[in-house]
Design a protein around this motif. Structure first.
Motif, PDB file in Angstrom:
ATOM      1  N   ASP A   2      -6.780  28.451 -18.236  1.00  0.00           N
ATOM      2  CA  ASP A   2      -7.350  28.501 -19.573  1.00  0.00           C
ATOM      3  C   ASP A   2      -8.543  27.548 -19.679  1.00  0.00           C
ATOM      4  O   ASP A   2      -8.412  26.337 -19.511  1.00  0.00           O
ATOM      5  CB  ASP A   2      -6.255  28.113 -20.568  1.00  0.00           C
ATOM      6  CG  ASP A   2      -6.617  28.409 -21.999  1.00  0.00           C
ATOM      7  OD1 ASP A   2      -7.783  28.203 -22.386  1.00  0.00           O
ATOM      8  OD2 ASP A   2      -5.713  28.834 -22.748  1.00  0.00           O
ATOM      9  N   ARG A   3      -9.717  28.102 -19.955  1.00  0.00           N
ATOM     10  CA  ARG A   3     -10.953  27.318 -20.046  1.00  0.00           C
ATOM     11  C   ARG A   3     -10.869  26.287 -21.175  1.00  0.00           C
ATOM     12  O   ARG A   3     -11.425  25.195 -21.071  1.00  0.00           O
ATOM     13  CB  ARG A   3     -12.149  28.260 -20.227  1.00  0.00           C
ATOM     14  CG  ARG A   3     -13.499  27.610 -20.402  1.00  0.00           C
ATOM     15  CD  ARG A   3     -13.959  26.633 -19.356  1.00  0.00           C
ATOM     16  NE  ARG A   3     -13.927  27.078 -18.009  1.00  0.00           N
ATOM     17  CZ  ARG A   3     -14.126  26.274 -16.957  1.00  0.00           C
ATOM     18  NH1 ARG A   3     -14.369  24.999 -17.131  1.00  0.00           N
ATOM     19  NH2 ARG A   3     -14.058  26.738 -15.744  1.00  0.00           N
ATOM     20  N   ARG A   4     -10.159  26.611 -22.262  1.00  0.00           N
ATOM     21  CA  ARG A   4     -10.025  25.647 -23.366  1.00  0.00           C
ATOM     22  C   ARG A   4      -9.328  24.382 -22.869  1.00  0.00           C
ATOM     23  O   ARG A   4      -9.740  23.263 -23.201  1.00  0.00           O
ATOM     24  CB  ARG A   4      -9.238  26.256 -24.533  1.00  0.00           C
ATOM     25  CG  ARG A   4      -9.909  27.472 -25.159  1.00  0.00           C
ATOM     26  CD  ARG A   4      -8.966  28.213 -26.065  1.00  0.00           C
ATOM     27  NE  ARG A   4      -7.764  28.613 -25.306  1.00  0.00           N
ATOM     28  CZ  ARG A   4      -6.775  29.342 -25.792  1.00  0.00           C
ATOM     29  NH1 ARG A   4      -6.806  29.755 -27.044  1.00  0.00           N
ATOM     30  NH2 ARG A   4      -5.745  29.673 -25.055  1.00  0.00           N
ATOM     31  N   LEU A   6      -9.160  23.330 -19.692  1.00  0.00           N
ATOM     32  CA  LEU A   6     -10.045  22.635 -18.751  1.00  0.00           C
ATOM     33  C   LEU A   6     -11.128  21.859 -19.496  1.00  0.00           C
ATOM     34  O   LEU A   6     -11.416  20.704 -19.152  1.00  0.00           O
ATOM     35  CB  LEU A   6     -10.670  23.640 -17.778  1.00  0.00           C
ATOM     36  CG  LEU A   6      -9.678  24.346 -16.848  1.00  0.00           C
ATOM     37  CD1 LEU A   6     -10.380  25.426 -16.038  1.00  0.00           C
ATOM     38  CD2 LEU A   6      -8.955  23.358 -15.947  1.00  0.00           C
ATOM     39  N   ASN A   7     -11.722  22.483 -20.525  1.00  0.00           N
ATOM     40  CA  ASN A   7     -12.754  21.786 -21.303  1.00  0.00           C
ATOM     41  C   ASN A   7     -12.188  20.557 -21.995  1.00  0.00           C
ATOM     42  O   ASN A   7     -12.874  19.535 -22.131  1.00  0.00           O
ATOM     43  CB  ASN A   7     -13.360  22.721 -22.343  1.00  0.00           C
ATOM     44  CG  ASN A   7     -14.223  23.799 -21.733  1.00  0.00           C
ATOM     45  OD1 ASN A   7     -14.644  23.707 -20.580  1.00  0.00           O
ATOM     46  ND2 ASN A   7     -14.474  24.840 -22.494  1.00  0.00           N
ATOM     47  N   ASP A 101     -11.655  23.769 -28.310  1.00  0.00           N
ATOM     48  CA  ASP A 101     -10.901  23.517 -27.082  1.00  0.00           C
ATOM     49  C   ASP A 101      -9.400  23.324 -27.326  1.00  0.00           C
ATOM     50  O   ASP A 101      -8.649  23.084 -26.385  1.00  0.00           O
ATOM     51  CB  ASP A 101     -11.469  22.294 -26.352  1.00  0.00           C
ATOM     52  CG  ASP A 101     -12.870  22.547 -25.816  1.00  0.00           C
ATOM     53  OD1 ASP A 101     -13.210  23.718 -25.544  1.00  0.00           O
ATOM     54  OD2 ASP A 101     -13.629  21.576 -25.677  1.00  0.00           O
ATOM     55  N   SER A 168      -3.286  33.331 -24.870  1.00  0.00           N
ATOM     56  CA  SER A 168      -4.266  33.292 -23.786  1.00  0.00           C
ATOM     57  C   SER A 168      -5.651  33.424 -24.425  1.00  0.00           C
ATOM     58  O   SER A 168      -5.778  33.891 -25.567  1.00  0.00           O
ATOM     59  CB  SER A 168      -4.024  34.443 -22.809  1.00  0.00           C
ATOM     60  OG  SER A 168      -4.387  35.674 -23.427  1.00  0.00           O
ATOM     61  N   PRO A 169      -6.705  33.052 -23.719  1.00  0.00           N
ATOM     62  CA  PRO A 169      -8.052  33.234 -24.274  1.00  0.00           C
ATOM     63  C   PRO A 169      -8.328  34.701 -24.639  1.00  0.00           C
ATOM     64  O   PRO A 169      -8.977  34.981 -25.650  1.00  0.00           O
ATOM     65  CB  PRO A 169      -8.970  32.756 -23.152  1.00  0.00           C
ATOM     66  CG  PRO A 169      -8.142  31.790 -22.367  1.00  0.00           C
ATOM     67  CD  PRO A 169      -6.738  32.339 -22.446  1.00  0.00           C
TER      68      PRO A 169
END
Length: 194
Positions: A2-4, A6-7, A101, A168-169
């Motif tokens: 999940d990019r959120r 990671l960010n 995020d 999920s995104p």
């Protein structure tokens, strides 16, 4: 992955707004602004240039109270005369908070076990959980970037068996599209006031 998430784990870059270097947005600043009924976090009223300046002072950990200096008076007057610039700075502040995020949660439809929040304000509940469950020192729990605290608290709750379902995104994007369609088809929202 999940990019959120990671960010959220990348410590924010230094952020300067209204001539102030702001520390990373954290639960400590959210609670301080809530205590002052800042519309930037409560939505209690319209936001003025003075509200934005005050929030920047809180997040720069400047002394509060006393007279506003002449430079800040000029900033407030300039923003009051230039709504487009004021709107850009509000958007910059919103980006600084990093809500994008945060994990997005599915609404709980099943009955909670555990009795709910028992009246504990959610920022305090998160800090207490980070301290009790992860052994994070109180200062760090209050001052870690808020999106990190939200993700870690969510993982700790899941680990303890709480019903926490993170979208999920892709699911969040579909829900956002559905909400946009609903808003477009019903531009006037009904209120509970009548």
């Amino acid at each position: 992955m999940d990019r959120r998430f990671l960010n959220s784990q990348v410590d924010p870059a230094p952020f300067v707004l209204l001539g102030r270097s702001l520390y990373p947005w954290c639960l400590k600043y959210r609670v301080r602004l809530m205590a002052f009924d800042s519309p930037l976090v409560t939505g209690s009223r319209g936001i003025s240039p003075a509200d934005l300046l005050f929030a920047c002072k809180v997040c720069a950990e400047e002394e509060l109270g006393g007279q506003i200096g002449w430079v800040d008076k000029l900033r407030i007057m300039s923003l009051a005369k230039n709504p487009a610039k004021f709107e850009r700075l509000l958007e910059a502040f919103a980006g600084y908070i990093l809500v994008q995020d945060w994990p997005k949660f599915w609404e709980q439809t099943k009955t909670k076990s555990g009795g709910g929040d028992k009246g504990v304000p959610w920022p305090l509940a998160i800090v207490a959980n980070l301290m009790a469950e992860a052994g994070i020192p109180e200062k760090r729990a209050w001052e870690m970037p808020e999106c990190q605290a939200i993700w870690l608290n969510s993982a700790l709750a899941i680990r303890k068996g709480a019903y926490v379902a993170i979208m999920s995104p892709e699911e969040a994007a579909v829900m956002g599209e559905e909400e946009a369609k609903e808003a477009a088809s019903n531009p006037v929202k009904e209120t509970d006031n009548g």
